[in-house]
Write a protein that holds these residues in place. Structure first.
Motif, PDB file in Angstrom:
ATOM      1  N   ALA A  79      26.889  28.827  31.632  1.00  0.00           N
ATOM      2  CA  ALA A  79      27.625  29.473  33.067  1.00  0.00           C
ATOM      3  C   ALA A  79      29.001  28.830  32.566  1.00  0.00           C
ATOM      4  CB  ALA A  79      26.934  28.856  33.958  1.00  0.00           C
ATOM      5  N   LEU A  80      29.863  29.730  32.999  1.00  0.00           N
ATOM      6  CA  LEU A  80      31.485  29.313  33.425  1.00  0.00           C
ATOM      7  C   LEU A  80      32.447  29.263  34.397  1.00  0.00           C
ATOM      8  CD1 LEU A  80      32.788  32.227  30.859  1.00  0.00           C
ATOM      9  CD2 LEU A  80      32.364  29.731  30.284  1.00  0.00           C
ATOM     10  N   VAL A  81      32.155  27.890  34.969  1.00  0.00           N
ATOM     11  CA  VAL A  81      31.819  27.570  36.107  1.00  0.00           C
ATOM     12  C   VAL A  81      33.218  28.181  36.912  1.00  0.00           C
ATOM     13  CG1 VAL A  81      31.692  26.285  37.900  1.00  0.00           C
ATOM     14  CG2 VAL A  81      30.107  26.240  35.956  1.00  0.00           C
ATOM     15  N   THR A  82      33.718  29.242  38.210  1.00  0.00           N
ATOM     16  CA  THR A  82      34.281  28.925  39.086  1.00  0.00           C
ATOM     17  C   THR A  82      34.635  29.240  40.043  1.00  0.00           C
ATOM     18  OG1 THR A  82      36.621  31.064  39.009  1.00  0.00           O
ATOM     19  CG2 THR A  82      34.344  31.554  39.280  1.00  0.00           C
ATOM     20  N   CYS A  83      35.213  29.770  41.338  1.00  0.00           N
ATOM     21  CA  CYS A  83      34.718  29.350  42.314  1.00  0.00           C
ATOM     22  C   CYS A  83      34.836  30.675  43.316  1.00  0.00           C
ATOM     23  CB  CYS A  83      35.916  29.166  42.991  1.00  0.00           C
ATOM     24  SG  CYS A  83      37.674  28.872  42.786  1.00  0.00           S
ATOM     25  N   LEU A  84      34.338  31.296  44.254  1.00  0.00           N
ATOM     26  CA  LEU A  84      34.167  31.987  45.143  1.00  0.00           C
ATOM     27  C   LEU A  84      35.103  32.900  44.813  1.00  0.00           C
ATOM     28  CD1 LEU A  84      31.086  31.469  47.822  1.00  0.00           C
ATOM     29  CD2 LEU A  84      31.122  32.836  45.561  1.00  0.00           C
ATOM     30  N   GLU A  85      36.246  32.195  45.719  1.00  0.00           N
ATOM     31  CA  GLU A  85      37.876  32.385  45.913  1.00  0.00           C
ATOM     32  C   GLU A  85      38.707  31.834  45.210  1.00  0.00           C
ATOM     33  OE1 GLU A  85      38.908  33.121  50.617  1.00  0.00           O
ATOM     34  OE2 GLU A  85      37.268  33.958  50.575  1.00  0.00           O
ATOM     35  N   LEU A  86      39.206  33.318  43.939  1.00  0.00           N
ATOM     36  CA  LEU A  86      40.116  32.087  43.258  1.00  0.00           C
ATOM     37  C   LEU A  86      41.274  31.661  44.399  1.00  0.00           C
ATOM     38  CD1 LEU A  86      39.553  32.966  39.248  1.00  0.00           C
ATOM     39  CD2 LEU A  86      39.518  31.073  40.001  1.00  0.00           C
ATOM     40  N   PRO A  87      42.470  31.135  44.052  1.00  0.00           N
ATOM     41  CA  PRO A  87      43.875  30.800  44.754  1.00  0.00           C
ATOM     42  C   PRO A  87      44.463  31.523  44.316  1.00  0.00           C
ATOM     43  CG  PRO A  87      43.065  28.703  43.799  1.00  0.00           C
ATOM     44  CD  PRO A  87      42.115  30.299  42.905  1.00  0.00           C
ATOM     45  N   ARG A  88      44.883  31.759  42.346  1.00  0.00           N
ATOM     46  CA  ARG A  88      45.140  32.326  41.063  1.00  0.00           C
ATOM     47  C   ARG A  88      44.155  32.923  40.649  1.00  0.00           C
ATOM     48  NH1 ARG A  88      45.766  27.045  40.828  1.00  0.00           N
ATOM     49  NH2 ARG A  88      45.426  26.240  38.602  1.00  0.00           N
ATOM     50  N   PRO A  89      44.593  34.111  39.456  1.00  0.00           N
ATOM     51  CA  PRO A  89      43.801  34.546  38.723  1.00  0.00           C
ATOM     52  C   PRO A  89      43.318  33.456  37.216  1.00  0.00           C
ATOM     53  CG  PRO A  89      45.433  36.155  39.453  1.00  0.00           C
ATOM     54  CD  PRO A  89      45.967  34.259  39.952  1.00  0.00           C
ATOM     55  N   ASP A  90      42.583  33.252  36.732  1.00  0.00           N
ATOM     56  CA  ASP A  90      42.334  32.529  35.360  1.00  0.00           C
ATOM     57  C   ASP A  90      41.365  33.197  34.480  1.00  0.00           C
ATOM     58  OD1 ASP A  90      40.905  31.430  33.633  1.00  0.00           O
ATOM     59  OD2 ASP A  90      38.709  29.926  35.294  1.00  0.00           O
ATOM     60  N   HIS A  91      42.874  33.735  33.411  1.00  0.00           N
ATOM     61  CA  HIS A  91      42.915  34.489  32.872  1.00  0.00           C
ATOM     62  C   HIS A  91      42.579  33.841  31.767  1.00  0.00           C
ATOM     63  CE1 HIS A  91      45.914  36.457  34.510  1.00  0.00           C
ATOM     64  NE2 HIS A  91      46.709  35.310  34.900  1.00  0.00           N
ATOM     65  N   ASP A  92      41.719  32.812  31.935  1.00  0.00           N
ATOM     66  CA  ASP A  92      40.477  32.438  30.574  1.00  0.00           C
ATOM     67  C   ASP A  92      39.418  32.861  30.991  1.00  0.00           C
ATOM     68  OD1 ASP A  92      42.680  30.370  29.713  1.00  0.00           O
ATOM     69  OD2 ASP A  92      41.772  29.306  30.341  1.00  0.00           O
ATOM     70  N   LEU A  93      38.623  33.779  32.270  1.00  0.00           N
ATOM     71  CA  LEU A  93      37.597  33.857  31.486  1.00  0.00           C
ATOM     72  C   LEU A  93      37.089  35.200  30.520  1.00  0.00           C
ATOM     73  CD1 LEU A  93      36.937  33.230  36.080  1.00  0.00           C
ATOM     74  CD2 LEU A  93      35.698  31.787  33.615  1.00  0.00           C
ATOM     75  N   PRO A  94      38.057  36.028  31.281  1.00  0.00           N
ATOM     76  CA  PRO A  94      37.418  37.101  29.790  1.00  0.00           C
ATOM     77  C   PRO A  94      37.569  37.174  28.536  1.00  0.00           C
ATOM     78  CG  PRO A  94      39.534  37.503  30.906  1.00  0.00           C
ATOM     79  CD  PRO A  94      39.215  36.595  31.661  1.00  0.00           C
ATOM     80  N   ILE A  95      38.591  36.146  28.255  1.00  0.00           N
ATOM     81  CA  ILE A  95      38.487  35.596  27.041  1.00  0.00           C
ATOM     82  C   ILE A  95      37.347  34.051  26.135  1.00  0.00           C
ATOM     83  CG2 ILE A  95      39.528  34.412  25.030  1.00  0.00           C
ATOM     84  CD1 ILE A  95      42.302  34.911  26.924  1.00  0.00           C
ATOM     85  N   LEU A  96      36.839  34.501  27.209  1.00  0.00           N
ATOM     86  CA  LEU A  96      35.743  32.663  26.688  1.00  0.00           C
ATOM     87  C   LEU A  96      34.547  33.771  26.773  1.00  0.00           C
ATOM     88  CD1 LEU A  96      36.413  29.454  28.774  1.00  0.00           C
ATOM     89  CD2 LEU A  96      36.291  30.443  26.608  1.00  0.00           C
ATOM     90  N   GLU A  97      33.969  34.756  28.397  1.00  0.00           N
ATOM     91  CA  GLU A  97      33.400  35.611  27.621  1.00  0.00           C
ATOM     92  C   GLU A  97      32.698  36.249  26.421  1.00  0.00           C
ATOM     93  OE1 GLU A  97      31.544  37.534  31.406  1.00  0.00           O
ATOM     94  OE2 GLU A  97      34.093  38.022  32.221  1.00  0.00           O
ATOM     95  N   ARG A  98      34.018  36.548  25.850  1.00  0.00           N
ATOM     96  CA  ARG A  98      34.564  37.258  24.861  1.00  0.00           C
ATOM     97  C   ARG A  98      33.789  36.831  23.823  1.00  0.00           C
ATOM     98  NH1 ARG A  98      38.480  40.608  27.035  1.00  0.00           N
ATOM     99  NH2 ARG A  98      40.166  39.330  26.011  1.00  0.00           N
ATOM    100  N   ALA A  99      34.417  35.352  23.606  1.00  0.00           N
ATOM    101  CA  ALA A  99      34.092  34.699  22.316  1.00  0.00           C
ATOM    102  C   ALA A  99      32.665  33.644  22.691  1.00  0.00           C
ATOM    103  CB  ALA A  99      34.753  33.004  22.429  1.00  0.00           C
ATOM    104  N   PHE A 100      32.145  33.790  23.713  1.00  0.00           N
ATOM    105  CA  PHE A 100      30.925  33.370  23.160  1.00  0.00           C
ATOM    106  C   PHE A 100      29.487  33.837  23.208  1.00  0.00           C
ATOM    107  CE2 PHE A 100      31.783  29.909  26.320  1.00  0.00           C
ATOM    108  CZ  PHE A 100      31.293  28.328  26.077  1.00  0.00           C
TER     109      PHE A 100
END
Length: 283
Positions: free
Chosen positions: A4-25
Motif C-alpha cells: 500500500a502506497l499510503v496517501t490521503c483522500l484530498e491531497l493539498p498538492r499533487p504527489d508526483h512520487d506515486l506513479p513513479i513508485l507504482e511503476r517501480a514496484f
C-alpha cells in the motif's frame, strides 16, 4: 508482495512520487496500490507493507491519524517503522538531535497554551521563524521581523492550542536555498534545491543539486543519531539543510514520516526504495 502506497483522500498538492513508485514496484514483480489512510474500506491486513507517502492532511486530523497508525502497524508492516514515525511527528526531535551533537538550527519549543517572552526570543535570535511543532508542508510557518512582537503574539494566539517552534531566520534560504538530501535504503540517493516557503505558499522546489561534503556528513550524522536511538532501519528519509551565518550547514528538518522524495527529478532512484521495502519485509 502487495504494497500500500499510503496517501490521503484530498491531497493539498499533487504527489508526483506515486506513479513513479507504482511503476517501480510493478517492475519488481510487486503489486502496489495507492490507498488513503482515512479510507474505512481499506483492509490493511491485505497488504504485506504499508509505505507512508503523502498523508499530508494529518495535521488537521492528528488524533485520527495517530489512532490509524496503531491500527495499521498492528495489521501490516508499516514503513517507516511506527516508533520512528511517532518520534518524527513532533519536531521536538530537533532537541534530541541537538543533544546528540548534531548541528541543528537553534530551536526554542513553546508548549501549547504558553505565551513566551518575545523580547527575549528576539534578543536571542533576531528575525524569527515561528511554526507549529506538528506540521506538514508550510502549515502555520511565518517569518517575523526582529522586534515585531505584535505579529509574534498574533501568531501565538492563532495557534494557542499547539506547541510552537521558534527559530532564527536562516538567511541563506532566500538565496542559495535549502538542500533536501533524499536517502533511500539508508544511503544518500539525490538532492534538490528548495526555496523558502511560508504558510500558504506553493512549493518552490528546483532541480537536482550537488550537496557538498559537509552537507552529506551532516545528513549522515543525523541519520546515525536516529539509528542510535533504535528507530531504524529506515527505508526512506529526507534531511533538509541550509547554511548558517558561518557558512557551515545546519540541519533544518529530518523527515522520516511522509516527505516528498522528488523522484520526478530522479526516477531511476525509485528501485532503491522498492529494494528497501523488500529488505524490511525480509528482516
Amino acid at each position: 508482495m502487495r504494497v500500500a502506497l499510503v496517501t490521503c483522500l484530498e491531497l493539498p498538492r499533487p504527489d508526483h512520487d506515486l506513479p513513479i513508485l507504482e511503476r517501480a514496484f510493478a517492475a519488481a514483480g510487486c503489486h502496489a496500490s495507492v490507498v488513503a489512510w482515512e479510507d474505512p474500506s481499506v483492509d490493511w491486513a491485505g497488504f504485506d507493507a504499508a509505505v507512508l507517502r503523502s498523508t499530508w492532511n494529518y495535521v488537521a486530523h492528528y488524533r485520527d491519524f495517530s489512532a490509524w497508525l496503531d491500527r495499521a502497524a498492528a495489521a501490516t508492516r508499516l514503513v517507516n517503522p511506527l516508533p520512528a514515525v511517532r518520534w518524527n511527528l513532533h519536531k521536538r526531535y530537533l532537541h534530541d538531535l541537538a543533544d546528540a551533537g548534531i548541528a541543528v538550527v537553534p530551536t526554542d519549543l513553546v508548549p501549547h497554551g504558553e505565551r513566551p517572552d518575545w523580547d527575549a526570543l528576539f534578543a536571542r535570535h533576531g528575525e524569527l521563524v515561528v511554526k507549529p511543532a506538528v506540521s506538514a508542508g508550510s502549515f502555520g510557518t511565518v517569518r517575523v521581523a526582529a522586534g515585531d512582537a505584535a505579529a509574534a503574539r498574533a501568531h501565538r494566539e492563532a495557534h494557542l492550542d499547539r506547541d510552537l517552534l521558534v527559530q532564527p531566520f536562516v538567511r541563506s534560504v532566500t538565496g542559495r536555498g535549502e538542500r533536501n538530501l533524499v536517502h533511500l535504503g539508508g544511503r544518500f540517493s539525490h538532492a534538490i534545491r528548495k526555496g523558502a516557503r511560508w504558510s500558504g505558499d506553493e512549493e518552490q522546489s528546483g532541480g537536482l543539486a550537488e550537496p557538498d561534503p559537509a552537507e552529506l556528513a551532516l545528513a549522515a550524522a543525523g541519520l546515525a543519531a536516529v539509528d542510535r536511538r533504535g528507530l531504524g532501519p529506515l527505508a526512506y528519509a529526507r534531511v533538509d539543510t541550509a547554511l548558517g551565518a558561518d557558512g557551515a550547514p545546519l540541519l533544518m528538518e529530518l523527515e522520516i514520516t511522509e516527505p516528498s522524495l522528488f523522484l520526478d527529478r530522479a526516477p531511476d532512484r525509485a528501485p532503491l526504495l522498492v529494494d528497501a521495502v523488500r529488505r524490511a519485509l525480509a528482516s
